[in-house]
Design a protein around this motif. Structure first.
Motif, PDB file in Angstrom:
ATOM      1  N   GLY A  94      11.169  -5.366   9.712  1.00  0.00           N
ATOM      2  CA  GLY A  94      11.720  -5.713   8.245  1.00  0.00           C
ATOM      3  C   GLY A  94      11.666  -4.609   7.286  1.00  0.00           C
ATOM      4  O   GLY A  94      11.713  -4.704   6.309  1.00  0.00           O
ATOM      5  N   HIS A  95      11.824  -3.289   7.884  1.00  0.00           N
ATOM      6  CA  HIS A  95      11.745  -2.286   7.115  1.00  0.00           C
ATOM      7  C   HIS A  95      12.327  -1.156   7.863  1.00  0.00           C
ATOM      8  O   HIS A  95      12.189  -0.904   8.960  1.00  0.00           O
ATOM      9  CB  HIS A  95      10.294  -1.678   6.602  1.00  0.00           C
ATOM     10  CG  HIS A  95      10.196  -0.509   5.965  1.00  0.00           C
ATOM     11  ND1 HIS A  95       9.682   0.869   6.447  1.00  0.00           N
ATOM     12  CD2 HIS A  95      10.887  -0.197   4.893  1.00  0.00           C
ATOM     13  CE1 HIS A  95       9.844   1.582   5.895  1.00  0.00           C
ATOM     14  NE2 HIS A  95      10.444   1.089   4.616  1.00  0.00           N
ATOM     15  N   ALA A  96      13.023  -0.415   7.344  1.00  0.00           N
ATOM     16  CA  ALA A  96      13.619   0.677   7.878  1.00  0.00           C
ATOM     17  C   ALA A  96      13.198   2.251   7.174  1.00  0.00           C
ATOM     18  O   ALA A  96      13.774   2.423   6.256  1.00  0.00           O
ATOM     19  CB  ALA A  96      15.246   0.841   7.995  1.00  0.00           C
ATOM     20  N   GLY A  97      12.499   2.919   7.926  1.00  0.00           N
ATOM     21  CA  GLY A  97      11.901   4.023   7.053  1.00  0.00           C
ATOM     22  C   GLY A  97      12.946   5.248   7.388  1.00  0.00           C
ATOM     23  O   GLY A  97      14.168   4.778   8.068  1.00  0.00           O
ATOM     24  N   ASP A  98      12.992   6.504   7.064  1.00  0.00           N
ATOM     25  CA  ASP A  98      13.744   7.443   7.467  1.00  0.00           C
ATOM     26  C   ASP A  98      13.605   8.168   8.603  1.00  0.00           C
ATOM     27  O   ASP A  98      14.349   9.443   8.968  1.00  0.00           O
ATOM     28  CB  ASP A  98      14.030   8.182   6.307  1.00  0.00           C
ATOM     29  CG  ASP A  98      12.802   9.065   5.715  1.00  0.00           C
ATOM     30  OD1 ASP A  98      11.945   8.726   6.493  1.00  0.00           O
ATOM     31  OD2 ASP A  98      12.997   9.556   4.708  1.00  0.00           O
ATOM     32  N   TYR A 109       0.870  -1.279  -0.029  1.00  0.00           N
ATOM     33  CA  TYR A 109      -0.084   0.026  -0.164  1.00  0.00           C
ATOM     34  C   TYR A 109       0.889   1.367  -0.183  1.00  0.00           C
ATOM     35  O   TYR A 109       0.767   2.238  -0.947  1.00  0.00           O
ATOM     36  CB  TYR A 109      -0.885   0.000   1.250  1.00  0.00           C
ATOM     37  CG  TYR A 109      -1.655   1.213   1.710  1.00  0.00           C
ATOM     38  CD1 TYR A 109      -2.733   1.394   1.015  1.00  0.00           C
ATOM     39  CD2 TYR A 109      -0.941   2.267   2.458  1.00  0.00           C
ATOM     40  CE1 TYR A 109      -3.463   2.867   1.209  1.00  0.00           C
ATOM     41  CE2 TYR A 109      -1.768   3.310   2.824  1.00  0.00           C
ATOM     42  CZ  TYR A 109      -2.960   3.622   2.281  1.00  0.00           C
ATOM     43  OH  TYR A 109      -3.403   4.851   2.786  1.00  0.00           O
ATOM     44  N   LEU A 110       1.670   1.141   0.912  1.00  0.00           N
ATOM     45  CA  LEU A 110       2.814   2.470   1.102  1.00  0.00           C
ATOM     46  C   LEU A 110       3.405   2.519  -0.274  1.00  0.00           C
ATOM     47  O   LEU A 110       3.733   3.917  -0.678  1.00  0.00           O
ATOM     48  CB  LEU A 110       3.669   2.427   2.240  1.00  0.00           C
ATOM     49  CG  LEU A 110       3.008   2.094   3.418  1.00  0.00           C
ATOM     50  CD1 LEU A 110       4.042   1.960   4.577  1.00  0.00           C
ATOM     51  CD2 LEU A 110       2.332   3.716   3.874  1.00  0.00           C
ATOM     52  N   ARG A 150      10.747   3.407   2.540  1.00  0.00           N
ATOM     53  CA  ARG A 150      11.855   2.987   1.617  1.00  0.00           C
ATOM     54  C   ARG A 150      11.889   1.698   1.004  1.00  0.00           C
ATOM     55  O   ARG A 150      12.594   0.649   1.935  1.00  0.00           O
ATOM     56  CB  ARG A 150      12.999   3.501   2.334  1.00  0.00           C
ATOM     57  CG  ARG A 150      13.153   4.830   2.796  1.00  0.00           C
ATOM     58  CD  ARG A 150      14.514   5.281   3.453  1.00  0.00           C
ATOM     59  NE  ARG A 150      15.037   4.678   4.589  1.00  0.00           N
ATOM     60  CZ  ARG A 150      16.060   4.909   5.343  1.00  0.00           C
ATOM     61  NH1 ARG A 150      16.944   5.698   4.662  1.00  0.00           N
ATOM     62  NH2 ARG A 150      16.275   4.262   6.313  1.00  0.00           N
ATOM     63  N   PRO A 151      11.426   1.516   0.299  1.00  0.00           N
ATOM     64  CA  PRO A 151      11.428   0.060  -0.616  1.00  0.00           C
ATOM     65  C   PRO A 151      12.850  -0.917  -0.644  1.00  0.00           C
ATOM     66  O   PRO A 151      12.898  -1.805  -0.270  1.00  0.00           O
ATOM     67  CB  PRO A 151      10.932   0.233  -1.965  1.00  0.00           C
ATOM     68  CG  PRO A 151      10.603   1.420  -2.100  1.00  0.00           C
ATOM     69  CD  PRO A 151      10.759   2.384  -0.863  1.00  0.00           C
ATOM     70  N   GLU A 152      13.836   0.165  -0.804  1.00  0.00           N
ATOM     71  CA  GLU A 152      15.018  -0.460  -0.902  1.00  0.00           C
ATOM     72  C   GLU A 152      15.741  -0.802   0.516  1.00  0.00           C
ATOM     73  O   GLU A 152      16.757  -1.239   0.671  1.00  0.00           O
ATOM     74  CB  GLU A 152      16.072   0.603  -1.410  1.00  0.00           C
ATOM     75  CG  GLU A 152      16.491   1.899  -0.661  1.00  0.00           C
ATOM     76  CD  GLU A 152      15.317   3.108  -0.878  1.00  0.00           C
ATOM     77  OE1 GLU A 152      14.213   2.558  -1.249  1.00  0.00           O
ATOM     78  OE2 GLU A 152      15.525   4.044  -0.561  1.00  0.00           O
ATOM     79  N   LEU A 176      13.485  -7.707  -5.919  1.00  0.00           N
ATOM     80  CA  LEU A 176      13.541  -6.593  -5.263  1.00  0.00           C
ATOM     81  C   LEU A 176      14.504  -6.405  -4.091  1.00  0.00           C
ATOM     82  O   LEU A 176      14.898  -5.392  -3.886  1.00  0.00           O
ATOM     83  CB  LEU A 176      12.216  -5.881  -5.191  1.00  0.00           C
ATOM     84  CG  LEU A 176      11.805  -5.004  -6.142  1.00  0.00           C
ATOM     85  CD1 LEU A 176      12.326  -4.960  -7.486  1.00  0.00           C
ATOM     86  CD2 LEU A 176      10.029  -5.463  -6.371  1.00  0.00           C
ATOM     87  N   VAL A 177      14.310  -7.527  -2.979  1.00  0.00           N
ATOM     88  CA  VAL A 177      14.957  -7.538  -1.757  1.00  0.00           C
ATOM     89  C   VAL A 177      16.311  -8.093  -1.924  1.00  0.00           C
ATOM     90  O   VAL A 177      17.164  -8.024  -1.231  1.00  0.00           O
ATOM     91  CB  VAL A 177      14.348  -7.562  -0.557  1.00  0.00           C
ATOM     92  CG1 VAL A 177      12.539  -7.360  -0.972  1.00  0.00           C
ATOM     93  CG2 VAL A 177      14.526  -8.680   0.111  1.00  0.00           C
ATOM     94  N   HIS A 178      16.256  -9.421  -2.686  1.00  0.00           N
ATOM     95  CA  HIS A 178      17.453 -10.397  -2.604  1.00  0.00           C
ATOM     96  C   HIS A 178      18.362 -10.098  -3.604  1.00  0.00           C
ATOM     97  O   HIS A 178      19.313 -10.791  -3.507  1.00  0.00           O
ATOM     98  CB  HIS A 178      16.890 -11.883  -2.531  1.00  0.00           C
ATOM     99  CG  HIS A 178      16.163 -12.175  -1.294  1.00  0.00           C
ATOM    100  ND1 HIS A 178      16.830 -12.556   0.069  1.00  0.00           N
ATOM    101  CD2 HIS A 178      14.771 -12.224  -0.852  1.00  0.00           C
ATOM    102  CE1 HIS A 178      15.958 -12.722   0.721  1.00  0.00           C
ATOM    103  NE2 HIS A 178      14.852 -12.595   0.489  1.00  0.00           N
TER     104      HIS A 178
END
Length: 460
Positions: free
Chosen positions: A281-285, A27-28, A300-302, A168-170
């Motif tokens: 499992g995600h780090a925003g800023d 969604y984000l 941040r999808p990356e 995209l992640v691996h």
RNA sequence: GCUCCCUUCGUCUAGAGGCCUAGGACACGGCCCUCUCAAGGCUGUAACACGAGUUCGAAUCUCGUAGGGAGCGCCA
């Protein structure tokens, strides 16, 4: 570039925390890029799919404010959005695969297949479809159908090839087709199987980015093979690390609450839950609180994680506090179901994490006090009956005004600070901690307060 | 069994060869504030799974080991 994402749950159970997390990320990402977020119901398993699960699912998503741009209830250009209603679409695609020789009917029974897998396992080889029906001639097929056999449709996995894609992640992935057995794309009852319809619908609905759990990583080549055979556009796939329990094992019942509904029922706020999920499992800023509306900008999808993330309720509680601190008194009143008493809400709001925490304070106002614990008894004993006798006298003089009350008692008994206030708190509320005493006393009122002080004025 | 994936404080994470004496957040401890709790301010403890290699230099690159996980279903 606008990103089109989707959430594709199956209505076979309650919405799991791990699932909502990927829903949130999807969604984000769509919102961040100004793209679209699609909701698709994967209800091809008629045995296990239930209407009430579907309804619950929609309700939980709505509660979390994860609004879908296309999907059930709202429609869209790729309707219908329930796979149970897309059978026609699938059958033309099945026909195409068959015509191209990339799929074939398989007459093996479930029992035969199970036995075959067992044998292979015992022999130490990977359990894969043996290819029994792959080379069946037209005559053999006719004969089986004449005997009433209803075939499944299998995808003919090409031998000796590699499937490559960039996760995209691996990152770059490369798998051998020889490690993949021919898999079923259409079940005996004619319904489409997951590997097929899930991939095909993503392509058909214009999904550009698929975010899902790590558990699908090694299945992705199968789906890519189907898409390629059909000439459909591959979406980009991102496989996020799974959500696990405190012990590192997959999240399950024994870890306590695991479904969104359970957290909601216990009184957790959606904004708090969202803040917690945002960081698993995600780090925003940003480290601090994020209004849900601000999340897309900080996603941040990356920075999606590869490693499994442990769900820790202590952290959820922190975000619950943060959410509570930002709520209006009226909203908290409604949440606690005591909207009529604004002063009380304001008083106890910082001593409450879940609605059930309000109950003891309601009892302090209206009901009887719980029996004193050891610490409380010590405080009362240390103060002594004379202290409480003075307190009773004082309350008769000045009523439920803590400042004047404390002044009188303090002067008469020569006490101040904790020695003065703590016995009053304990006698009045039955506990050593709690909200501010002065307003609490006002709400308790002089009569009730007097009675509670009087109890301790007698010699034990 | 075969294939694939993962591994930084207790937990969530930052870190893309020197900016790292490894940063932040949660939790935990201490101090301040305060009748108490909460909030707030200050502060402390605490991690690169292990072993080789490449390099002047490695948390970052390579290989191996260990541990964890997933897939191999007419479940999704």
């Amino acid at each position: 570039m606008p990103v089109v994402t989707r959430f594709a749950p199956s209505p076979t159970g309650s919405l799991h925390l791990g699932n909502v997390r990927t829903a949130l990320f999807s969604y984000l990402w769509a919102r961040k890029s100004g793209g679209r977020f699609i909701l698709r119901i994967e209800d091809t398993d008629v045995e296990r799919s239930r209407r009430h699960f579907r309804d619950e699912l929609l309700a939980e998503l709505a509660w979390l404010n994860l609004e879908w741009d296309e999907g059930p209830e709202v429609g869209g250009p790729s309707a219908p959005y329930a796979q149970s209603e897309r059978g026609l679409l699938y059958s033309t695609l099945f026909a195409r695969l068959e015509a191209q020789g990339e799929a074939y009917p398989c007459y093996c029974t479930a029992e035969e297949l199970q036995l075959s897998r067992k044998l292979q396992r015992m022999a130490g080889s990977p359990p894969r479809y043996a290819g029994t029906c792959r080379e069946l001639g037209a005559a053999a097929r006719r004969e089986r159908e004449a005997h009433g056999a209803r075939p499944t449709l299998r995808f003919a996995v090409p031998a000796g090839r590699q499937v490559e894609f960039v996760d995209l992640v691996h990152g770059a992935q490369r798998l051998q087709t020889d490690d993949i057995g021919d898999f079923i794309v259409r079940r005996e009852d004619g319904s489409a199987a997951f590997f097929f319809c899930n991939a095909v619908d993503d392509a058909l609905m214009g999904v550009t980015h698929v975010l899902r759990g790590d558990d699908h990583l090694t299945n992705t080549p199968r789906q890519l093979l189907v898409l390629d055979a059909l000439g459909l556009r591959r979406p980009a796939y991102g496989h996020v690390g799974l959500l696990v329990g405190a012990d590192g094992a997959p999240l399950s019942k024994r870890h306590g609450s695991t479904s969104v509904q359970e957290f909601r029922d216990r009184g957790f706020l959606s904004a708090g839950l969202l803040n917690h999920l945002f960081r698993l499992g995600h780090a925003g800023d940003v480290d601090g609180w994020l209004e849900p509306a601000a999340m897309p900008a900080h996603f941040r999808p990356e920075h999606l994680g590869k490693a499994p993330a442990r769900f820790d309720e202590a952290q959820l509680v922190h975000w619950q506090r943060e959410a509570l601190a930002r709520m209006s008194p009226a909203a908290i009143g409604a949440w606690l179901n005591i909207a009529d008493d604004a002063r009380f809400v304001e008083l106890i709001r910082h001593n409450v994490i879940l609605p059930q925490d309000a109950a003891p304070w309601l009892a302090v106002l209206r009901g009887d006090l719980a029996p004193l614990g050891d610490e409380e008894r010590r405080v009362v004993a240390a103060a002594g009956p004379a202290f409480f006798a003075a307190a009773v006298a004082a309350i008769d003089q000045v009523g439920a005004d803590l400042r004047r009350l404390a002044k009188l008692i303090g002067e008469r008994m020569g006490r101040k600070g904790a020695e003065l206030y703590m016995p009053l708190r304990v006698a009045l509320t039955g506990r050593t901690h709690g909200p501010e005493l002065a307003p609490l006393l006002e709400l308790i009122g002089p009569q009730l307060a007097r009675r509670r002080l009087e109890v301790h004025a007698q010699d034990p």
